[in-house]
Motif scaffolding. Structure first.
Motif, PDB file in Angstrom:
ATOM      1  N   LYS A 323     122.548  71.096  38.863  1.00 47.61           N
ATOM      2  CA  LYS A 323     121.995  72.355  38.812  1.00 47.61           C
ATOM      3  C   LYS A 323     122.984  73.117  39.330  1.00 47.61           C
ATOM      4  O   LYS A 323     123.925  73.094  39.949  1.00 47.61           O
ATOM      5  N   LEU A 416     116.934  69.536  44.964  1.00 48.36           N
ATOM      6  CA  LEU A 416     115.544  70.610  44.652  1.00 48.36           C
ATOM      7  C   LEU A 416     114.351  69.894  44.731  1.00 48.36           C
ATOM      8  O   LEU A 416     113.162  70.445  44.532  1.00 48.36           O
ATOM      9  N   TYR A 429     116.894  67.549  51.925  1.00 53.18           N
ATOM     10  CA  TYR A 429     116.207  68.415  50.820  1.00 53.18           C
ATOM     11  C   TYR A 429     115.741  69.575  51.294  1.00 53.18           C
ATOM     12  O   TYR A 429     115.869  70.599  50.809  1.00 53.18           O
ATOM     13  N   GLN A 433     116.938  73.433  50.500  1.00 48.27           N
ATOM     14  CA  GLN A 433     115.790  74.434  49.717  1.00 48.27           C
ATOM     15  C   GLN A 433     115.523  75.873  50.304  1.00 48.27           C
ATOM     16  O   GLN A 433     115.324  76.819  49.864  1.00 48.27           O
TER      17      GLN A 433
END
Length: 444
Positions: A323, A416, A429, A433
């Motif tokens: 990503k 994500l 995580y 984010q």
């Protein structure tokens, strides 16, 4: 010879009336281009983009053939008058057909990793007495291979021939824009090829275009701008390229370690790749490489004992790209924190993160001080004087020197993910984010 015709979805017909060209197409070096995709990993984004360097090269030949057919109307009358010299047709067509001969598998990703140069390899293949291509070219004359190679090197004495193959508006760019637009379904890559060809006029320094058709040339410049923004710089395609880059880097690292570490078995690399990994590869060995060679190795690496190599191979084969988020200069200082969180989540930052800057310019006017000088597009006015395109076109003036593309930071998709509170990685995580919003890096 009787004319040979190839059906083509972009040009309708590709016509061949020279036995030398047909013989070049039949050589093993040219046939190899069937096994190298034109757009590398882009078919993982645009699923119909399966066309090859072979089909593109035939298309470039066909456009060059149409160039020559048109320019015969402006053939030279007196020495030095800047007219077209019909005897240049053969070298033009051979160079157009062979211009991509030296591309390796996955093309530009391959060049970046293994420090190769497809133009230099193209010249070597043309000049090597060991190749079938060289033998065919020598049927014209002993120095014909060197003439064709010099067009690729941009040192050929006739600038008209060079500019028809390599400039800001040439047979190569015209075909790949039209062909890539067709196979990706990107209609904004289209322009009026027929009209552009009929606007061409030779002059002493190269090729110019009649001012009455400036709108058509503008369409071409805009088409290139749109194709780069929407297709060539697509973030998912770039994510797959970064993944392939890291995968090959990991393979090379393990191969080097195998020379001194008995616990690492260097036989995970196929025999065909060994010369490449040893950085001692002959022309014959280079020509044995194609997309299938790389994919066969990656398929084997899916089951490699090295956890990182196996994981990267699996992600690549199963289309699990890294990503990415867009990076602005004012938040670039946040990247070390993101890398720290990715490491804390258990990922090796060398293989699971990357900064990738993809920029290009829509159009460049001539700048002799630039490291990569681009020949300008010249417009010939009614009185015969030449002017540079952007000085006449307000549209191109607006695009001149304007960069498109962006800088992106790549990372594992897992960062994500939403994880349960009891998951040990959940805090990393969640914090990661906080820095991501609408595909961009932000300051929380």
């Amino acid at each position: 010879m009787q004319e040979k015709v190839f059906r083509d979805p972009v040009h309708n017909f590709i016509r061949i009336d020279d036995p030398m060209i047909l013989a070049l197409i039949d050589t093993r070096e040219f046939q190899r281009l069937r096994r190298i995709k034109q757009l590398g990993v882009a078919n993982t984004v645009f699923h119909t983009a399966e066309h090859s360097r072979f089909t593109h090269s035939l298309g470039v030949y066909e456009i060059a053939r149409q160039f020559a057919a048109h320019l015969i109307n402006f053939k030279t009358q007196t020495p030095g008058d800047g007219g077209w010299q019909p005897e240049e047709r053969r070298v033009l067509l051979a160079a157009a057909l062979l211009h991509d001969l030296g591309h390796g598998p996955y093309s530009h990703t391959f060049e970046h990793i293994f420090k190769t140069d497809h133009e230099k390899y193209t010249q070597q293949i043309i000049l090597s007495s060991e190749t079938e291509v060289n033998q065919v070219l020598r049927t014209v004359s002993d120095d014909f291979p060197s003439q064709v190679a010099s067009v690729i090197a941009k040192t050929y004495p006739n600038p008209q021939v060079v500019s028809l193959i390599s400039s800001q508006i040439d047979a190569d760019r015209m075909d790949y824009l039209l062909r890539d637009a067709y196979y990706t379904g990107a209609t904004y890559g289209m322009f009026d090829l027929f009209r552009i060809i009929h606007l061409m006029r030779p002059y002493v320094g190269g090729i110019a275009f009649e001012d009455k058709g400036m709108t058509t040339v503008e369409d071409y410049v805009v088409s290139r701008y749109q194709m780069y923004g929407q297709v060539y710089f697509h973030p998912v395609s770039r994510g797959m390229e970064v993944l392939l880059t890291h995968l090959l880097e990991r393979a090379m690292s393990l191969y080097e370690r195998s020379k001194t570490d008995s616990f690492v078995d260097g036989h995970f690399v196929s025999e065909a790749l060994v010369p490449l990994f040893e950085h001692q590869i002959s022309i014959t060995e280079y020509l044995a490489l194609d997309d299938a060679t790389i994919i066969a190795n990656i398929s084997n690496w899916r089951n490699a004992p090295d956890r990182i190599l196996a994981d990267l191979a699996t992600r690549f084969l199963d289309r699990k790209p890294l990503k990415s988020i867009e990076i602005a200069d004012d938040v670039r200082d946040l990247l070390p924190k993101l890398v720290e969180l990715i490491q804390a989540a258990g990922f090796d930052e060398r293989y699971y993160t990357a900064e990738n800057d993809s920029f290009d310019t829509a159009y460049d006017s001539y700048n002799p001080n630039s490291k990569k000088t681009k020949t300008p597009i010249e417009v010939i006015q009614q009185d015969g004087t030449l002017v540079e395109l952007s000085s006449e076109s307000t549209l191109v003036q607006a695009l001149r020197g304007r960069t498109y593309g962006n800088a992106r930071f790549f990372f594992p998709n897992e960062m994500l993910s939403k994880h349960a509170d009891w998951d040990l990685m959940a805090p990393m995580y969640e914090e990661f984010q906080h820095y991501v919003r609408n595909g961009k890096l932000i300051r929380p």
